[in-house]
Design a protein around this motif. Structure first.
Motif, PDB file in Angstrom:
ATOM      1  N   TYR A 156       0.782  -1.284  -0.091  1.00 59.75           N
ATOM      2  CA  TYR A 156      -0.067  -0.151   0.079  1.00 59.75           C
ATOM      3  C   TYR A 156       0.898   1.160  -0.224  1.00 59.75           C
ATOM      4  O   TYR A 156       2.003   1.162   0.617  1.00 59.75           O
ATOM      5  CB  TYR A 156      -0.853  -0.057   1.347  1.00 59.75           C
ATOM      6  N   GLU A 157       0.520   2.229  -0.642  1.00 54.87           N
ATOM      7  CA  GLU A 157       1.207   3.732  -0.446  1.00 54.87           C
ATOM      8  C   GLU A 157       0.340   4.678   0.162  1.00 54.87           C
ATOM      9  O   GLU A 157      -1.118   4.732   0.122  1.00 54.87           O
ATOM     10  CB  GLU A 157       1.358   4.098  -1.805  1.00 54.87           C
ATOM     11  N   MET A 158       0.873   5.460   1.221  1.00 53.76           N
ATOM     12  CA  MET A 158       0.327   6.448   1.935  1.00 53.76           C
ATOM     13  C   MET A 158      -0.516   7.216   1.247  1.00 53.76           C
ATOM     14  O   MET A 158       0.222   7.882   0.344  1.00 53.76           O
ATOM     15  CB  MET A 158       1.296   6.710   3.059  1.00 53.76           C
ATOM     16  N   ARG A 159      -1.573   7.613   1.653  1.00 53.51           N
ATOM     17  CA  ARG A 159      -2.395   8.663   1.031  1.00 53.51           C
ATOM     18  C   ARG A 159      -2.775   9.958   1.928  1.00 53.51           C
ATOM     19  O   ARG A 159      -3.112  11.204   1.572  1.00 53.51           O
ATOM     20  CB  ARG A 159      -3.686   8.170   0.490  1.00 53.51           C
ATOM     21  N   ARG A 160      -2.557   9.720   3.236  1.00 55.76           N
ATOM     22  CA  ARG A 160      -2.743  10.618   4.299  1.00 55.76           C
ATOM     23  C   ARG A 160      -1.651  10.273   5.502  1.00 55.76           C
ATOM     24  O   ARG A 160      -1.330   9.276   5.655  1.00 55.76           O
ATOM     25  CB  ARG A 160      -4.029  10.801   4.799  1.00 55.76           C
ATOM     26  N   ASP A 161      -1.484  11.562   6.067  1.00 59.06           N
ATOM     27  CA  ASP A 161      -0.544  11.372   7.404  1.00 59.06           C
ATOM     28  C   ASP A 161      -1.240  10.373   8.358  1.00 59.06           C
ATOM     29  O   ASP A 161      -2.316  10.578   8.517  1.00 59.06           O
ATOM     30  CB  ASP A 161      -0.355  12.882   8.047  1.00 59.06           C
ATOM     31  N   SER A 176      -6.099   1.022   9.649  1.00 66.48           N
ATOM     32  CA  SER A 176      -6.846   1.372   8.293  1.00 66.48           C
ATOM     33  C   SER A 176      -7.008   0.150   7.428  1.00 66.48           C
ATOM     34  O   SER A 176      -7.790  -0.158   6.536  1.00 66.48           O
ATOM     35  CB  SER A 176      -6.405   2.466   7.524  1.00 66.48           C
ATOM     36  N   HIS A 191      10.791   1.436  -1.155  1.00 60.40           N
ATOM     37  CA  HIS A 191      10.914   2.670  -1.529  1.00 60.40           C
ATOM     38  C   HIS A 191      12.242   3.217  -1.536  1.00 60.40           C
ATOM     39  O   HIS A 191      13.143   2.787  -0.795  1.00 60.40           O
ATOM     40  CB  HIS A 191       9.979   3.548  -0.318  1.00 60.40           C
ATOM     41  N   ALA A 250       2.110  11.926   4.267  1.00 60.87           N
ATOM     42  CA  ALA A 250       1.981  11.175   3.142  1.00 60.87           C
ATOM     43  C   ALA A 250       2.599  11.720   2.015  1.00 60.87           C
ATOM     44  O   ALA A 250       2.833  10.988   1.019  1.00 60.87           O
ATOM     45  CB  ALA A 250       0.229  11.324   2.948  1.00 60.87           C
ATOM     46  N   PHE A 251       3.165  12.912   2.076  1.00 53.00           N
ATOM     47  CA  PHE A 251       3.783  13.505   0.834  1.00 53.00           C
ATOM     48  C   PHE A 251       4.879  12.756   0.490  1.00 53.00           C
ATOM     49  O   PHE A 251       5.546  12.711  -0.727  1.00 53.00           O
ATOM     50  CB  PHE A 251       3.901  14.786   0.961  1.00 53.00           C
ATOM     51  N   HIS A 295       5.077   9.466   0.265  1.00 54.13           N
ATOM     52  CA  HIS A 295       4.508   8.158  -0.236  1.00 54.13           C
ATOM     53  C   HIS A 295       5.135   7.003   0.193  1.00 54.13           C
ATOM     54  O   HIS A 295       5.406   5.904  -0.345  1.00 54.13           O
ATOM     55  CB  HIS A 295       4.883   7.949  -1.723  1.00 54.13           C
ATOM     56  N   ARG A 323       5.343   3.297   2.102  1.00 60.35           N
ATOM     57  CA  ARG A 323       4.724   2.298   1.646  1.00 60.35           C
ATOM     58  C   ARG A 323       4.597   1.443   2.880  1.00 60.35           C
ATOM     59  O   ARG A 323       5.357   1.286   3.666  1.00 60.35           O
ATOM     60  CB  ARG A 323       5.429   1.521   0.619  1.00 60.35           C
TER      61      ARG A 323
END
Length: 128
Positions: free
Chosen positions: A29-34, A43, A70, A117-118, A120, A122
């Protein structure tokens, strides 16, 4: 881990070998939010045990799927659980590649840092 292996793996008793482990299908998964670790993994599932990989599975993933890690210092996170003097405890392996060298750090699951999240980052977990 040719670049660095965090001495806290040993210091915190988190470097315990596991018995033979089966191959596990995982999802990256790649983070989309802090998020903090608790939010990150919750989550995916409220049952943290279902999200754990063994240390040998984590190492195997890093060897066989290094292209999914990453690069340039950004994190790939793996949840694992070990029996310590305090009982069972969750840890998060923070793995990344810097200058083509693999590094691994370890954090206690309750670590309160917010991961942004910026970057990205994983998260790797078994496929549920």
């Amino acid at each position: 881990f040719t670049g660095y292996l965090d001495p806290d793996f040993k210091e915190w008793g988190a470097n315990q070998p596991s018995g033979p482990t089966k191959r596990e299908k995982v999802v990256v998964y790649e983070m989309r939010r802090d998020a903090r670790f608790a939010e990150m993994f919750a989550s995916l599932s409220p049952d943290l045990d279902k999200l754990c990989l063994t240390q040998s599975q984590i190492i195997r993933f890093c060897i066989e799927h290094s292209a999914k890690l990453h690069k340039e210092g950004y994190a790939t996170f793996f949840l694992f659980k070990v029996k310590t003097e305090k009982g069972s405890e969750y840890f998060v392996a923070h793995v990344f590649v810097v200058m083509q060298r693999l590094e691994a750090h370890v954090y206690r699951f309750g670590y309160s840092n917010v991961w942004y999240a910026f970057n990205h980052s994983r998260v790797v977990a078994p496929q549920l």
